[in-house]
Design a protein around this motif. Sequence first.
Motif, PDB file in Angstrom:
ATOM      1  N   UNK A   1       0.840  -1.192   0.000  1.00 25.70           N
ATOM      2  CA  UNK A   1       0.000   0.000   0.000  1.00 25.70           C
ATOM      3  C   UNK A   1       0.880   1.249   0.000  1.00 25.70           C
ATOM      4  N   UNK A   2       0.424   2.279  -0.716  1.00 24.91           N
ATOM      5  CA  UNK A   2       1.140   3.552  -0.713  1.00 24.91           C
ATOM      6  C   UNK A   2       0.140   4.664  -0.445  1.00 24.91           C
ATOM      7  N   UNK A   3       0.671   5.831  -0.109  1.00 26.72           N
ATOM      8  CA  UNK A   3      -0.183   6.983   0.160  1.00 26.72           C
ATOM      9  C   UNK A   3       0.521   8.232  -0.335  1.00 26.72           C
ATOM     10  N   UNK A   4      -0.275   9.232  -0.641  1.00 28.62           N
ATOM     11  CA  UNK A   4       0.246  10.553  -0.970  1.00 28.62           C
ATOM     12  C   UNK A   4      -0.200  11.486   0.160  1.00 28.62           C
ATOM     13  N   UNK A  33       4.455  10.304  14.932  1.00 31.80           N
ATOM     14  CA  UNK A  33       3.627  11.462  14.601  1.00 31.80           C
ATOM     15  C   UNK A  33       2.641  11.132  13.501  1.00 31.80           C
ATOM     16  N   UNK A  34       1.515  11.833  13.543  1.00 36.17           N
ATOM     17  CA  UNK A  34       0.584  11.816  12.417  1.00 36.17           C
ATOM     18  C   UNK A  34       1.120  12.799  11.396  1.00 36.17           C
ATOM     19  N   UNK A  35       1.414  12.350  10.197  1.00 39.47           N
ATOM     20  CA  UNK A  35       2.147  13.157   9.221  1.00 39.47           C
ATOM     21  C   UNK A  35       1.278  14.093   8.399  1.00 39.47           C
ATOM     22  N   UNK A  36       0.009  14.233   8.733  1.00 39.24           N
ATOM     23  CA  UNK A  36      -0.782  15.246   8.047  1.00 39.24           C
ATOM     24  C   UNK A  36      -1.853  14.670   7.149  1.00 39.24           C
ATOM     25  N   UNK A  37      -2.285  15.473   6.175  1.00 39.96           N
ATOM     26  CA  UNK A  37      -3.405  15.120   5.311  1.00 39.96           C
ATOM     27  C   UNK A  37      -3.023  14.001   4.347  1.00 39.96           C
ATOM     28  N   UNK A  38      -3.916  13.041   4.202  1.00 42.50           N
ATOM     29  CA  UNK A  38      -3.742  11.957   3.231  1.00 42.50           C
ATOM     30  C   UNK A  38      -4.583  12.287   2.006  1.00 42.50           C
ATOM     31  N   UNK A  39      -3.910  12.548   0.895  1.00 37.79           N
ATOM     32  CA  UNK A  39      -4.610  12.959  -0.327  1.00 37.79           C
ATOM     33  C   UNK A  39      -5.019  11.780  -1.201  1.00 37.79           C
ATOM     34  N   UNK A  40      -4.270  10.658  -1.079  1.00 37.53           N
ATOM     35  CA  UNK A  40      -4.562   9.500  -1.938  1.00 37.53           C
ATOM     36  C   UNK A  40      -4.076   8.224  -1.252  1.00 37.53           C
ATOM     37  N   UNK A  41      -4.793   7.174  -1.461  1.00 38.56           N
ATOM     38  CA  UNK A  41      -4.382   5.848  -0.995  1.00 38.56           C
ATOM     39  C   UNK A  41      -4.398   4.900  -2.182  1.00 38.56           C
ATOM     40  N   UNK A  42      -3.372   4.035  -2.261  1.00 35.63           N
ATOM     41  CA  UNK A  42      -3.307   3.058  -3.343  1.00 35.63           C
ATOM     42  C   UNK A  42      -2.938   1.683  -2.813  1.00 35.63           C
ATOM     43  N   UNK A  43      -3.560   0.672  -3.384  1.00 38.32           N
ATOM     44  CA  UNK A  43      -3.262  -0.713  -2.998  1.00 38.32           C
ATOM     45  C   UNK A  43      -3.577  -1.618  -4.174  1.00 38.32           C
ATOM     46  N   UNK A  44      -3.443  -2.934  -3.967  1.00 29.39           N
ATOM     47  CA  UNK A  44      -3.734  -3.888  -5.036  1.00 29.39           C
ATOM     48  C   UNK A  44      -5.198  -3.830  -5.462  1.00 29.39           C
TER      49      UNK A  44
END
Length: 225
Positions: A1-4, A33-44
């Motif tokens: 999984x990846x995130x932007x 820490x919570x690294x802030x806003x998650x703009x996109x999530x990607x997975x299989x």
Amino acid sequence: MFAVIKTGGKQYRVAAGDEIRIEKLDGAAGDTLDLGDVLMLGSDSGVTVGSPTVDGAQVIGELLDTNRARKIIVFKKRRRKNYRRTKGHRQWGSVVRIAEIVAPGEKAKTALKSTTAAPKAAEAPKAKAKAAAPKAAAPKAEKAQAKKAAAPKAAAADTLTELTGVGPALATKLNEAGITTFAQIAAWTDADVDALNETITGLKAKAEKNDWINAAKALAKQSED
């Protein structure tokens, strides 16, 4: 999984285990820490794009170090002006390892241990200041009541311009000095005239020339009649 994610005004594509350098964060080495806003999530299974963020998603990172980057040289020159300036700059930044990406509906396995909550304590004095605001407003309310109470007295003030040599501007100055009635002028002494002459230039000469005290006595008697 990846995130932007978006932090420090920049966007980063991250996956669990990545080490990235981002804008400086408050905290000590080892904090999670919570690294802030998650703009996109990607997975299989596909990609989820936020609008603008993905609700319920979270990217947790471990703060490894906070330091300054390598120096960059800033050189400025103006042609034919004999102007040259050289400056160096090292930007602060934080090195973070991505510990976990939490999808919407899932529960984070990594507990947050951060000192970034400290700035919230600084809001307490503001709250106290707001709470103290009504007390600070009390003197203003008292002043307003005093002005209302003084209104009838102001309405009973005499028209000082009836005195020879007293124009609207001079009458205003006399009112500001507390002189509003003929009776007050009729009761003037030499000391009173000298004291007023220090604040209202030329008052003594006009008062003596036009005999304001006797004139004020006559006008005050007329108003009583």
